[in-house]
Design a protein around this motif. Structure first.
Motif, PDB file in Angstrom:
ATOM      1  N   PHE A   4      38.661  -3.596 -12.069  1.00  0.00           N
ATOM      2  CA  PHE A   4      39.181  -3.028 -10.824  1.00  0.00           C
ATOM      3  C   PHE A   4      40.438  -3.795 -10.386  1.00  0.00           C
ATOM      4  O   PHE A   4      41.484  -3.199 -10.080  1.00  0.00           O
ATOM      5  N   TYR A   5      40.357  -5.130 -10.369  1.00  0.00           N
ATOM      6  CA  TYR A   5      41.512  -5.905  -9.886  1.00  0.00           C
ATOM      7  C   TYR A   5      42.671  -5.868 -10.875  1.00  0.00           C
ATOM      8  O   TYR A   5      43.830  -5.840 -10.470  1.00  0.00           O
ATOM      9  N   ARG A   6      42.356  -5.863 -12.172  1.00  0.00           N
ATOM     10  CA  ARG A   6      43.459  -5.760 -13.150  1.00  0.00           C
ATOM     11  C   ARG A   6      44.247  -4.470 -12.931  1.00  0.00           C
ATOM     12  O   ARG A   6      45.466  -4.454 -12.905  1.00  0.00           O
ATOM     13  N   LEU A   7      43.485  -3.375 -12.754  1.00  0.00           N
ATOM     14  CA  LEU A   7      44.146  -2.079 -12.525  1.00  0.00           C
ATOM     15  C   LEU A   7      44.882  -2.084 -11.189  1.00  0.00           C
ATOM     16  O   LEU A   7      46.006  -1.596 -11.088  1.00  0.00           O
ATOM     17  N   ALA A   8      44.248  -2.651 -10.180  1.00  0.00           N
ATOM     18  CA  ALA A   8      44.867  -2.662  -8.842  1.00  0.00           C
ATOM     19  C   ALA A   8      46.219  -3.375  -8.900  1.00  0.00           C
ATOM     20  O   ALA A   8      47.234  -2.856  -8.402  1.00  0.00           O
ATOM     21  N   TYR A   9      46.248  -4.557  -9.526  1.00  0.00           N
ATOM     22  CA  TYR A   9      47.532  -5.279  -9.603  1.00  0.00           C
ATOM     23  C   TYR A   9      48.516  -4.543 -10.512  1.00  0.00           C
ATOM     24  O   TYR A   9      49.716  -4.530 -10.244  1.00  0.00           O
ATOM     25  N   ALA A  10      47.989  -3.908 -11.579  1.00  0.00           N
ATOM     26  CA  ALA A  10      48.887  -3.208 -12.512  1.00  0.00           C
ATOM     27  C   ALA A  10      49.633  -2.077 -11.803  1.00  0.00           C
ATOM     28  O   ALA A  10      50.813  -1.847 -12.065  1.00  0.00           O
ATOM     29  N   VAL A  11      48.947  -1.401 -10.865  1.00  0.00           N
ATOM     30  CA  VAL A  11      49.603  -0.270 -10.188  1.00  0.00           C
ATOM     31  C   VAL A  11      50.144  -0.655  -8.809  1.00  0.00           C
ATOM     32  O   VAL A  11      50.659   0.190  -8.080  1.00  0.00           O
ATOM     33  N   GLY A  12      49.981  -1.916  -8.442  1.00  0.00           N
ATOM     34  CA  GLY A  12      50.514  -2.373  -7.154  1.00  0.00           C
ATOM     35  C   GLY A  12      49.677  -1.949  -5.961  1.00  0.00           C
ATOM     36  O   GLY A  12      50.179  -1.852  -4.835  1.00  0.00           O
ATOM     37  N   PHE A  13      48.352  -1.708  -6.173  1.00  0.00           N
ATOM     38  CA  PHE A  13      47.447  -1.325  -5.084  1.00  0.00           C
ATOM     39  C   PHE A  13      46.841  -2.595  -4.477  1.00  0.00           C
ATOM     40  O   PHE A  13      45.930  -3.187  -5.052  1.00  0.00           O
ATOM     41  N   LYS A  14      47.388  -3.054  -3.344  1.00  0.00           N
ATOM     42  CA  LYS A  14      46.940  -4.329  -2.766  1.00  0.00           C
ATOM     43  C   LYS A  14      46.798  -4.193  -1.245  1.00  0.00           C
ATOM     44  O   LYS A  14      47.470  -4.897  -0.487  1.00  0.00           O
ATOM     45  N   PRO A  15      45.929  -3.300  -0.785  1.00  0.00           N
ATOM     46  CA  PRO A  15      45.818  -3.081   0.673  1.00  0.00           C
ATOM     47  C   PRO A  15      45.412  -4.342   1.428  1.00  0.00           C
ATOM     48  O   PRO A  15      45.719  -4.482   2.608  1.00  0.00           O
ATOM     49  N   TRP A  16      44.719  -5.283   0.741  1.00  0.00           N
ATOM     50  CA  TRP A  16      44.317  -6.520   1.417  1.00  0.00           C
ATOM     51  C   TRP A  16      45.530  -7.333   1.868  1.00  0.00           C
ATOM     52  O   TRP A  16      45.460  -8.086   2.828  1.00  0.00           O
ATOM     53  N   GLU A  17      46.673  -7.147   1.164  1.00  0.00           N
ATOM     54  CA  GLU A  17      47.873  -7.897   1.575  1.00  0.00           C
ATOM     55  C   GLU A  17      48.430  -7.325   2.891  1.00  0.00           C
ATOM     56  O   GLU A  17      48.911  -8.069   3.737  1.00  0.00           O
ATOM     57  N   GLN A  18      48.324  -5.995   3.053  1.00  0.00           N
ATOM     58  CA  GLN A  18      48.764  -5.402   4.327  1.00  0.00           C
ATOM     59  C   GLN A  18      47.859  -5.890   5.467  1.00  0.00           C
ATOM     60  O   GLN A  18      48.327  -6.197   6.557  1.00  0.00           O
ATOM     61  N   ALA A  19      46.551  -5.973   5.176  1.00  0.00           N
ATOM     62  CA  ALA A  19      45.621  -6.437   6.213  1.00  0.00           C
ATOM     63  C   ALA A  19      45.954  -7.877   6.599  1.00  0.00           C
ATOM     64  O   ALA A  19      45.948  -8.240   7.772  1.00  0.00           O
ATOM     65  N   SER A  20      46.276  -8.707   5.593  1.00  0.00           N
ATOM     66  CA  SER A  20      46.620 -10.109   5.881  1.00  0.00           C
ATOM     67  C   SER A  20      47.851 -10.207   6.752  1.00  0.00           C
ATOM     68  O   SER A  20      47.945 -11.069   7.625  1.00  0.00           O
TER      69      SER A  20
END
Ligand SMILES: C[S@@+](CC[C@H](N)C(=O)[O-])C[C@H]1O[C@@H](n2cnc3c(N)ncnc32)[C@H](O)[C@@H]1O
Length: 206
Positions: A4-20
């Protein structure tokens, strides 16, 4: 979760960074509180699941000696770049938090962050993480965690309750718990019910 995280970073899906970003003031206040309870130099901080290093770099700028651990090499490349740009020296290590002692990161950490990792682990991984964190932290250490409420379905992190966290960290006591308001969350996280948990390791541990 690894895939899940490999794919998330590969496609730039990082909603937790917006929350931070939205919660930046509260996170800064939590770091201030941690420092107010200690004398500088503050010592060793360990960012578990450090991702692209936003919080690791923030802590290093404040004078902590920081180690960041993450499973995903792409996230760590971004983290190293962020640290270089900020002019801080951080030990970023590629590895799994369920085997911290194999990563030769040392011990004596007195501040541990887990912003969004533990809540995605299965029960065996949670217990292993708790054992490993105990092996590398100092008595009296603080653990600051963000975990979603339980009940999410795969492939999302399943979430964790306060009881789940305390079960994985015997010898630690929850000293604060704060909900993160839905207004601070980007759309994909609106219903996740994340909370901050602050735990303290017994000062007579070891
Ligand atoms: C929700 S993200 C949060 C990233 C970062 N803490 C932040 O707030 O920006 C969770 C991070 O934990 C990492 N992770 C998940 N399971 C892990 C494990 N078992 N060992 C090390 N890192 C892990 C993921 O690769 C991801 O970067």
């Amino acid at each position: 979760m690894n895939l899940f995280y490999r794919l998330a970073y590969a496609v730039g899906f990082k909603p937790w960074e917006q929350a931070s970003e939205k919660e930046a003031a509260r996170i800064a206040a939590m770091f201030d509180r941690e420092q107010a309870e200690r004398e500088p130099p503050y010592g060793k901080a360990l960012d578990l699941g450090c991702g692209t290093g936003r919080h690791a770099v923030g802590l290093a700028r404040r004078g902590w000696q920081v180690t960041g651990v993450d499973l995903v090499p792409k996230a760590l490349r971004a983290a190293r770049q962020r640290a270089r740009a900020a002019g801080v020296d951080i030990n970023f290590v590629n590895g799994d938090v369920t085997g911290l002692r194999n990563l030769a990161i040392g011990s004596g950490f007195n501040f541990v962050l887990d912003f969004g990792l533990f809540h995605g682990l299965n029960d065996a991984q949670r217990a292993a993480m708790g054992r490993e964190v105990n092996a590398v932290t100092a008595p009296g250490a603080t653990l600051l965690m963000i975990a979603w409420a339980p009940g999410r379905r795969p492939p999302l992190p399943r979430g964790a309750s306060r009881a789940d966290i305390e079960a994985a960290f015997p010898g630690w006591t929850t000293i604060a718990e704060d909900a993160i308001p839905a207004s601070a969350l980007p759309r994909p996280l609106k219903n996740a019910g994340p909370r901050f948990y602050r735990l303290r390791r017994a000062s007579n541990a070891d």
